[in-house]
Scaffold this motif. Structure first.
Motif, short mmCIF file in Angstrom:
data_model
loop_
_atom_site.label_atom_id
_atom_site.label_comp_id
_atom_site.label_asym_id
_atom_site.label_seq_id
_atom_site.Cartn_x
_atom_site.Cartn_y
_atom_site.Cartn_z
N HIS A 152 -10.41 -24.88 -59.61
CA HIS A 152 -11.18 -23.42 -59.89
C HIS A 152 -10.77 -22.39 -60.80
O HIS A 152 -12.25 -22.26 -61.36
CB HIS A 152 -11.49 -22.67 -58.72
CG HIS A 152 -11.95 -23.59 -57.57
ND1 HIS A 152 -13.07 -24.82 -57.24
CD2 HIS A 152 -10.89 -23.74 -55.91
CE1 HIS A 152 -13.02 -25.45 -56.26
NE2 HIS A 152 -11.98 -24.47 -55.43
N ASP A 210 -13.80 -21.14 -63.87
CA ASP A 210 -14.03 -20.04 -64.25
C ASP A 210 -12.98 -19.02 -65.25
O ASP A 210 -13.34 -17.47 -65.29
CB ASP A 210 -13.73 -18.95 -62.95
CG ASP A 210 -12.29 -18.89 -62.40
OD1 ASP A 210 -12.24 -18.98 -60.47
OD2 ASP A 210 -11.74 -18.57 -62.56
N LYS A 229 -13.09 -14.23 -59.97
CA LYS A 229 -12.68 -14.99 -59.12
C LYS A 229 -14.52 -14.68 -58.78
O LYS A 229 -13.80 -13.43 -57.89
CB LYS A 229 -12.05 -14.95 -57.99
CG LYS A 229 -10.68 -15.41 -59.02
CD LYS A 229 -10.15 -16.63 -57.90
CE LYS A 229 -9.43 -17.60 -58.69
NZ LYS A 229 -10.14 -18.77 -59.34
N PRO A 230 -14.79 -15.25 -58.11
CA PRO A 230 -15.81 -14.72 -57.79
C PRO A 230 -15.65 -14.45 -55.56
O PRO A 230 -16.48 -13.39 -55.80
CB PRO A 230 -17.44 -16.19 -57.08
CG PRO A 230 -16.14 -16.95 -57.75
CD PRO A 230 -15.31 -16.63 -58.73
N LEU A 231 -14.87 -15.05 -55.08
CA LEU A 231 -15.16 -14.44 -53.76
C LEU A 231 -14.38 -13.62 -54.06
O LEU A 231 -14.18 -12.42 -52.59
CB LEU A 231 -13.36 -15.53 -53.57
CG LEU A 231 -14.69 -17.20 -52.56
CD1 LEU A 231 -13.72 -17.92 -52.13
CD2 LEU A 231 -15.92 -16.52 -52.01
N CYS A 233 -17.45 -10.45 -56.09
CA CYS A 233 -18.17 -10.64 -57.13
C CYS A 233 -19.79 -11.54 -57.48
O CYS A 233 -20.44 -11.65 -58.20
CB CYS A 233 -17.39 -10.97 -58.22
SG CYS A 233 -16.26 -9.71 -59.32
N ARG A 234 -19.32 -12.39 -56.54
CA ARG A 234 -20.40 -13.93 -56.59
C ARG A 234 -22.21 -13.17 -55.69
O ARG A 234 -22.94 -14.15 -55.90
CB ARG A 234 -19.88 -14.74 -55.21
CG ARG A 234 -20.40 -14.12 -53.92
CD ARG A 234 -19.50 -15.74 -53.42
NE ARG A 234 -19.44 -15.32 -51.79
CZ ARG A 234 -18.93 -16.03 -50.77
NH1 ARG A 234 -18.98 -17.71 -51.50
NH2 ARG A 234 -18.51 -16.49 -49.59
N ASN A 235 -21.90 -11.61 -55.30
CA ASN A 235 -22.55 -10.50 -55.32
C ASN A 235 -23.31 -10.13 -56.14
O ASN A 235 -24.27 -9.33 -56.14
CB ASN A 235 -22.79 -10.26 -53.86
CG ASN A 235 -22.45 -10.97 -52.46
OD1 ASN A 235 -22.96 -12.00 -52.80
ND2 ASN A 235 -22.05 -10.73 -51.57
N GLN A 265 -21.19 -9.64 -63.23
CA GLN A 265 -19.58 -9.77 -63.63
C GLN A 265 -18.98 -9.74 -65.14
O GLN A 265 -17.79 -9.72 -64.88
CB GLN A 265 -19.74 -11.20 -63.08
CG GLN A 265 -20.52 -11.31 -61.67
CD GLN A 265 -20.39 -12.51 -60.78
OE1 GLN A 265 -19.24 -14.34 -62.14
NE2 GLN A 265 -21.07 -13.18 -60.19
#
Lengths: 241, 212, 247
Positions: A91, A95, B90-92, B131-133, B139
């Motif tokens: 991951h 990213d 990190k999207p989360l 960040c995924r939203n 982003q």
């Protein structure tokens, strides 16, 4: 020529120290993992399912399970760790976090060590905590379960550390999952042998302190060497991407 | 006194059996903005990664402040900021958490400074949204907030204008000029038609690269 | 002295040297191996326990010995790749890994062939054979990783890391498997007669080992030459070589 005295250049000691950087890497990985708690549960479910396959596929008889239980649990734990290694670096690789990690001024092997410790805390440690329950299901006696948990406690970090090398080597390759297993399983065999052998020796009443110490030696060896190899492998994989 | 920050001597790089560039020599002087140009696939991103130290598959010499870069890893990394295609977000995590994690390995900064930087890139009010939203542009702005906080003199920025609107482009351009004015140096690759006063160029995609 | 090492880095120089040494490797190897095998298979005395079936050790032992040696050679070359970045070291590792794999397989196969008349089964999980099996996995992993990475230089370096990690593990694996074996097998079956072998047995064995080493040298040269031609196919000296139709 003292480069640090030139205008605009930052001296090295203005950077964050290694210990704090490691703590921050650890904290980030744990925080991300807890945002997606299902991923933490999956290796545990896998662990339970693999153990279940043996009574179903071979024999549920008490005699068989008592004799094979430690081995079954160890193999299942090994496979669970193997399965979860994929997202140790992947991951971050996808990213861009891994690139930034490699570009931090602290020694890379320490940052890799921090990530591996986080991985173990999130994957290996839960397996150790779940092992007593499964130990009861395979009819192991109390002493065997205790020794088994001890060997898992010392052995699963070694699995994470060695696995990190494989994960770093196969980063970004297609069919990385299978390739990772091919590369790492031979290296896991000594840990498996001593993990299960210690429990077997304990079941026969033999003293196990020596074997536990040997496993401790494996852990120390892995702690000192594996992060370097994994860091080198990370650089190679990043060069390739 | 003007000594180059970064110097490349006879840089050669091969990728997937294709020679991307050879005999490439240039100097990055403090106070300059340099654009690396060339058609798609000419090795702009690879060059930037080689300079940043992410790619080891090159031959030639790279000098940092006059000495080989190889022996000065810590000093070099402390003084260099690289932003690549993938923003390192990190999207989360939320923008604040992401920025905190990104800066935690570099410089100790207070949350207040981080929040200010996020506001500076137009993310005020979104600091605590995962960040995924956020949109792709938003982003990227989280990563770009680092530019507001960066104290590193050398910036290597790969496609920094991607997914940024016209107003953001202007803001980034002035940041780059400011960095150069303060004695730093910036190298960028971009598809955006960047025109800045006094901008240097490195052109790839011929037999060998050359500096203008 | 340093000039020698510098030359060692040049694939073209190696190509020439290999051509000169190859006939010696080939003929020396064939003669020694032939002598060893003929003597061992046909003329050495019968073993008092195993009769004639022990004779397979004249193939099994050289193969096993060489299989392990080749891994050590790969490890040395891997070190050179990572520290000095010599192209020739990359070529060496890539060329001999499959040879090592085949030698390991040969030793397992002959071990099984020996096992059948001796113990009645084609396979037995004893320490020696099991260690060889794990060595087979290690070789397999090296070859698989090499094939999975497209870029030559990256592949060479990744493989080098893997080989070095493997070589550190080999003594650990051997020790573990030996211990595991003592846990589960009361008697130890040994595949080699320990040095109480009469001279008529260990001399042909020695000849076979030396002969196989030389043949390995010849095979390594061939494979390295092929690999060099492939890697350097765009350089002038290779083109001239091919156009002249020479070997």
């Amino acid at each position: 020529m003292n480069a640090d005295a030139r205008p605009g250049l930052r001296p090295i000691d203005s950077a964050v120290g290694s210990a704090r950087a490691m703590a921050s890497v650890f904290a980030r990985d744990v925080r991300v993992a807890f945002r997606q708690r299902q991923d933490l549960l999956n290796p545990l479910l896998f662990f339970v399912m693999v153990v279940t396959l043996f009574p179903l596929g071979v024999s549920p008889e008490v005699a068989f399970l008592k004799q094979s239980g430690a081995g079954i649990l160890w193999v299942a734990a090994l496979l669970s760790v193997l399965l979860s290694l994929d997202h140790l670096f992947r991951h971050d690789f996808d990213d861009g976090t891994l690139e930034q990690l490699v570009l931090q001024p602290q020694p890379l092997f320490l940052l890799v060590l921090a990530k591996t410790v986080a991985h173990w805390v999130l994957t290996g440690l839960p397996l150790v905590l779940l092992a007593p329950v499964l130990g009861l299901m395979v009819h192991l006696d109390g002493n065997s379960i205790a020794i088994l948990c001890l060997t898992l406690l010392i052995g699963t970090p070694v699995l994470s550390l060695i696995g990190a090398i494989g994960a770093a080597l196969t980063l970004g390759l297609r069919s990385a999952g299978v390739l990772l297993s091919l590369l790492i399983i031979p290296l896991y065999i000594p840990v498996l042998i001593f993990g299960t052998g210690t429990v077997a020796a304990a079941a026969e009443g033999a003293p196990v302190a020596g074997y536990v110490a040997l496993m401790g030696a494996f852990l120390v060896l892995a702690l000192t060497l594996a992060p370097f190899a994994a860091a080198a492998a990370l650089r190679i994989s990043l060069s390739n991407s | 006194m003007s000594e180059p920050l970064l110097q490349a001597v006879n840089l050669e790089c091969e990728r997937a059996e294709r020679l991307l560039f050879q005999n490439l020599s240039f100097s990055v002087m403090p106070g300059t903005v340099t654009r690396v140009e060339g058609p798609n696939g000419s090795g702009k991103t690879t060059l930037l990664r080689v300079l940043a130290g992410l790619n080891d598959a090159w031959s030639g010499e790279l000098l940092w402040c006059g000495e080989p870069r190889a022996g000065q890893r810590e000093a070099f990394l402390r003084n260099m900021l690289y932003l690549g295609h993938r923003p390192g977000i990190k999207p989360l995590l939320t923008p604040l958490e992401n920025l905190r994690a990104l800066m935690a390995g570099r410089r100790p900064l207070s949350d207040g400074a981080l929040l200010q930087a996020l506001a500076g890139t137009g993310l005020a009010g979104y600091e605590h949204v995962p960040c995924r939203n956020l949109s792709a542009g938003q982003q990227r702005r989280v990563a770009l907030a680092r530019l507001l906080l960066a104290d590193e003199p050398l910036w290597l920025l790969d496609e920094v204008f991607t997914a940024i609107d016209a107003q953001g482009v202007e803001a980034i351009e002035s940041l780059l000029l400011q960095r150069a004015a303060e004695g730093g140096a910036v190298l960028v690759t971009t598809h955006h038609d960047l025109q800045l006063p006094g901008m240097h160029r490195i052109v790839l995609g011929g037999e060998s690269g050359h500096e203008c | 002295m340093w000039q020698f090492f510098h030359k060692l880095g040049s694939p073209k120089w190696f190509y020439g040297i290999a051509n000169r040494f190859m006939p010696w490797f080939l003929w020396g190897g064939l003669i020694l191996l032939g002598a060893g095998l003929v003597w061992g298979l046909a003329f050495a005395p019968k073993d008092y326990l195993q009769g004639n079936s022990y004779r397979i050790i004249f193939i099994h032992v050289p193969a096993a010995f060489l299989a392990q040696s080749v891994y050590l050679m790969m490890a040395s070359a891997a070190l050179v790749t990572l520290v000095w970045r010599m192209k020739l070291a990359d070529v060496f590792v890539k060329a001999i890994a499959p040879v090592g794999l085949i030698l390991t397989f040969l030793s397992l196969f002959t071990g099984a062939v020996w096992g059948k008349p001796t113990w009645g089964t084609w396979w037995v999980w004893d320490a020696r054979l099991t260690s060889m099996l794990i060595l087979l996995f290690l070789y397999g992993g090296v070859i698989a990783l090499d094939k999975a990475i497209n870029d030559e230089k990256s592949a060479a370096r990744a493989v080098a890391v893997l080989v070095l990690v493997g070589v550190v593990n080999i003594p650990i694996i051997k020790y573990s498997v030996d211990w595991w074996n003592t846990l589960h097998q009361p008697a130890t079956f040994k595949l080699t007669e320990k040095p109480s072998m009469p001279m008529e047995m260990w001399v042909p064995l020695l000849l076979s080992v030396l002969g196989l080493y030389l043949l390995f040298g010849w095979l390594a040269c061939i494979r390295m030459k092929t690999e060099i031609l492939t890697r350097e196919r765009r350089t002038r000296w290779v083109r001239e070589l091919v156009l002249a139709g020479r070997k």
